[in-house]
Scaffold this active site. Structure first.
Site, PDB file in Angstrom:
ATOM      1  N   ASN A 178     -10.152   2.170   9.478  1.00  0.00           N
ATOM      2  CA  ASN A 178      -9.298   1.923  10.641  1.00  0.00           C
ATOM      3  C   ASN A 178      -9.767   2.702  11.869  1.00  0.00           C
ATOM      4  O   ASN A 178     -10.294   2.139  12.818  1.00  0.00           O
ATOM      5  CB  ASN A 178      -7.831   2.261  10.303  1.00  0.00           C
ATOM      6  CG  ASN A 178      -6.888   1.950  11.462  1.00  0.00           C
ATOM      7  OD1 ASN A 178      -7.249   1.278  12.428  1.00  0.00           O
ATOM      8  ND2 ASN A 178      -5.682   2.445  11.402  1.00  0.00           N
ATOM      9  N   THR A 179      -9.607   4.043  11.835  1.00  0.00           N
ATOM     10  CA  THR A 179      -9.891   4.860  13.017  1.00  0.00           C
ATOM     11  C   THR A 179     -11.280   4.612  13.592  1.00  0.00           C
ATOM     12  O   THR A 179     -11.442   4.456  14.804  1.00  0.00           O
ATOM     13  CB  THR A 179      -9.742   6.356  12.663  1.00  0.00           C
ATOM     14  OG1 THR A 179      -8.435   6.557  12.138  1.00  0.00           O
ATOM     15  CG2 THR A 179      -9.932   7.236  13.893  1.00  0.00           C
ATOM     16  N   GLY A 229      -8.479   9.744   9.479  1.00  0.00           N
ATOM     17  CA  GLY A 229      -8.787   9.893  10.898  1.00  0.00           C
ATOM     18  C   GLY A 229      -9.857  10.921  11.202  1.00  0.00           C
ATOM     19  O   GLY A 229     -10.214  11.119  12.356  1.00  0.00           O
ATOM     20  N   LYS A 272       0.881  -1.168   0.000  1.00  0.00           N
ATOM     21  CA  LYS A 272       0.000   0.000   0.000  1.00  0.00           C
ATOM     22  C   LYS A 272       0.914   1.212   0.000  1.00  0.00           C
ATOM     23  O   LYS A 272       1.662   1.455   0.951  1.00  0.00           O
ATOM     24  CB  LYS A 272      -0.909   0.013   1.220  1.00  0.00           C
ATOM     25  CG  LYS A 272      -1.845   1.208   1.173  1.00  0.00           C
ATOM     26  CD  LYS A 272      -2.840   1.232   2.310  1.00  0.00           C
ATOM     27  CE  LYS A 272      -3.677   2.499   2.173  1.00  0.00           C
ATOM     28  NZ  LYS A 272      -4.028   3.053   3.480  1.00  0.00           N
ATOM     29  N   ALA A 276      -9.731   6.164   3.870  1.00  0.00           N
ATOM     30  CA  ALA A 276      -9.596   7.361   4.711  1.00  0.00           C
ATOM     31  C   ALA A 276     -10.882   8.165   4.832  1.00  0.00           C
ATOM     32  O   ALA A 276     -11.542   8.476   3.847  1.00  0.00           O
ATOM     33  CB  ALA A 276      -8.488   8.281   4.201  1.00  0.00           C
ATOM     34  N   GLY A 277     -11.201   8.484   6.053  1.00  0.00           N
ATOM     35  CA  GLY A 277     -12.320   9.375   6.339  1.00  0.00           C
ATOM     36  C   GLY A 277     -13.632   8.680   6.617  1.00  0.00           C
ATOM     37  O   GLY A 277     -14.597   9.307   7.053  1.00  0.00           O
TER      38      GLY A 277
END
Lengths: 372, 256
Positions: free
Chosen positions: B206-207, B158, B97, B184-185
């Site tokens: 993830n976050t 995040g 990645k 992301a996001g």
């Protein structure tokens, strides 16, 4: 250079502005905290008017910290390479005129210390610390120490005298990741009362050192004021200005802020001019987190165990553990003089256990030498 | 639900997960299991590839999980290529990645350097999954170079702000010949479902899982949302319309 920016900011006016902030200012600033706040908002958050809002600030701080850093705390350990110093900082145990045994660790001694650190915890983040003695422990000495440490530690930072941009750059080639430097105080008028002689008496050279770190492309810059010299609200505000300035100019760099508190001395040494209470310390930390969601907030072993445990969820992102603040303190000269008294004497395993109990994971490694 | 073919592998789960920000490695492992994810990314800088007992690596070494090392921490193409080669050697995978974010604050990807690094890594035989801005032109260029997928962001890493880039994601998905993974996001299962309904091949989360009060339950919620979104996409969503149906047809005269 930041010294030019600092000329435009009046210490007295800043102090007055902070005192004059109101409840409405606080509520306005908090309502905007999701986006990036201004230095003026920061002044609001460290003002007396914000003290009744600590719980609300703490909730926001925890939320922003977790979004950016997760439920983790990064761990580092300092290694004092020498207490030899040509400066005369009136509050420091290493000041030149102090008749203490001066030690400059040899290669063998450094290796002993590094191995001893590895035995107390799986540290990967190492902070190498020196006094200011360019002739006997200058940039060559520091470069050599970095090279000795690199096989054992993935992340190497230094806290040493300000260097030139070329010297910083040279050290990055030897494995340097970040640089920590304390301005101590941004009060230029009174700076020389505390730092009367030696290279450290040159305010501009020190304050512009951060520009030189940025120019040299170090990965991380650690800033700091020493609480106990000047009006703390004004000093941390100047650091907030400095942080924004550096972020705009050196946008590829990470930043950390430190604001350790000097303790009252019991043996007739320097007495702090200003005492920052626990509540005020927390207020400053929360204000930094709301001001900047990404800045690394570091808490050393100057603070005691209970306090460090309590502030863990409030915005702290890195901690030291098991620290010895005397050169050779881990293995070679276990009884030498400390730079400052360590309040948290837990060993790293116990610190880790406490962090786990608070629902956080310890990050020992977050960098790899291969990325250097 | 159709399987996802990515590079040389087939996945039944379209939820990719990350390994950062968890309050413990055990919890991370449980969350990954609950998510059903078969592709998990790990930052090279966070693991000690020479340590056989590395805590994080041991916790994600699950039989059905493909390990996707990422280059987080590099600032340019040169560093990224170097890091990818080390990852391949140390972890025994040619999947990478590619994350190049010179800005350590918002971790926004550098398109120019990503394009350069992708070109080189594809030549070196890597399966390249590049993290990029939701930039349709850049995504086409990466596809032409030979990346296995493109991974445009929904909003800053995040931030949990969801698909702020949705107009551009739509264009990317419409134009792309390689799988589009929204990265992301994504802060809520509804965001993930939205991306999947739009036709994203997968999402990376993830976050939102790691910092939730109950990461295991949140991981499962994302698993279900991704499945629901994908099923809806495959079943073809009905048209959304705010306007009333015309009572007097405009083209009736043609059949007179």
């Amino acid at each position: 250079m930041f010294s030019d920016e600092l000329e435009k900011i009046s210490w007295e006016e800043t102090t007055q502005t902070i005192q004059a902030k109101t409840t409405k200012d606080v509520e306005d600033a908090l309502s905007r905290a999701h986006n990036q706040l201004t230095v003026d908002d920061f002044m609001v958050l460290i003002s007396p008017a914000a003290q009744p809002y600590l719980e609300e600030m703490a909730q926001l701080s925890r939320q922003y910290t977790q979004m950016r850093f997760g439920k983790t705390v990064s761990m580092y350990v300092p290694l004092y390479l020498t207490n030899s110093c040509t400066n005369s900082c009136i509050y420091c145990g290493f000041q030149h005129s102090n008749p203490i045994k001066r030690i400059i660790l040899s290669d063998d001694e450094i290796m002993n210390e590094l191995k001893a650190i590895k035995k107390i915890g799986p540290f990967q983040n190492l902070l190498l610390v020196t006094g200011e003695n360019p002739r006997e422990a200058g940039v060559d000495y520091i470069e050599n120490a970095l090279k000795l440490a690199q096989p054992l530690f993935n992340n190497l930072c230094i806290e040493v005298m300000p260097l030139s941009a070329e010297e910083y750059h040279r050290l990055t080639q030897a494995g340097l990741y970040g640089v920590v430097c304390f301005q101590e105080t941004y009060n230029k008028v009174n700076y020389n009362i505390y730092h009367p002689r030696g290279m450290k008496s040159k305010f501009e050279w020190r304050v512009n050192g951060f520009d030189r770190m940025g120019q040299a492309g170090v990965h991380k810059i650690g800033m700091g004021v020493l609480i106990g010299l000047e009006h703390w609200q004004t000093d941390v505000t100047m650091m907030a200005y400095h942080l924004r300035y550096l972020q705009r100019n050196y946008w590829q760099t990470k930043y950390s802020v430190n604001f350790p508190r000097m303790r009252p001395s019991e043996n007739g040494h320097f007495q702090p001019n200003v005492i920052m209470t626990d509540k005020e310390y927390v207020q400053a930390m929360l204000a930094f987190r709301l001001f900047d969601h990404d800045v690394d907030i570091s808490v050393s072993t100057r603070e005691n165990k209970e306090f460090r445990n309590n502030i863990l969820p409030l915005g702290v992102t890195s901690m030291s553990a098991g620290s010895r603040t005397d050169p050779g303190g881990y293995a070679t000269y276990p009884q030498a003089l400390e730079q400052f008294a360590v309040s948290d004497e837990r060993n790293p395993a116990d610190v880790e256990k406490d962090i786990h109990q608070h629902g956080y994971e310890v990050v020992w490694k977050d960098w790899d030498v291969i990325l250097q | 639900m159709e399987n996802l073919i990515l590079g040389d592998k087939t996945f039944s789960s379209r939820l990719f997960t990350g390994t950062g920000k968890f309050s413990s490695n055990t919890l991370m492992q449980q969350a990954i299991a609950a998510s059903g994810s078969e592709l998990v990314t790990v930052a090279l800088k966070r693991v000690d590839v020479e340590d056989k007992n590395d805590e994080m690596l041991n916790h994600i070494a699950l039989p059905h999980v493909v390990l996707l090392p990422n280059t987080s921490g590099v600032r340019n193409a040169k560093e990224a290529v170097f890091a990818a080669q080390l990852a391949r050697e140390a972890l025994g995978t040619n999947w990478i990645k590619l994350e190049i974010h010179p800005d350590p604050r918002y971790l926004l990807p550098d398109g120019e350097e990503t394009l350069k690094a992708s070109e080189e890594l594809v030549k070196l035989g890597f399966i390249v999954l590049p993290y990029v801005q939701a930039d349709p032109v850049l995504c086409k260029k990466l596809e032409e170079i030979g990346t296995a997928a493109v991974m445009p962001l929904g909003s800053p890493i995040g931030s949990n702000n969801g698909l702020q880039t949705r107009d551009f994601l739509r264009i990317i998905i419409e134009q792309s010949k390689v799988p589009v993974v929204v990265d992301a996001g994504i802060g809520a299962p509804s965001h993930a479902a939205e991306a999947m309904e739009m036709g994203a091949a997968a999402v990376m989360v993830n976050t939102a899982i790691a910092v939730s009060s109950d990461p295991v339950q949140m991981a499962e919620a994302f698993k279900l949302a991704v499945q629901a979104g994908r099923m809806a996409y495959e079943a073809k969503l009905g048209k959304q319309s705010m306007g009333a149906h015309a009572t007097s047809p405009l083209t009736a005269f043609l059949s007179e």
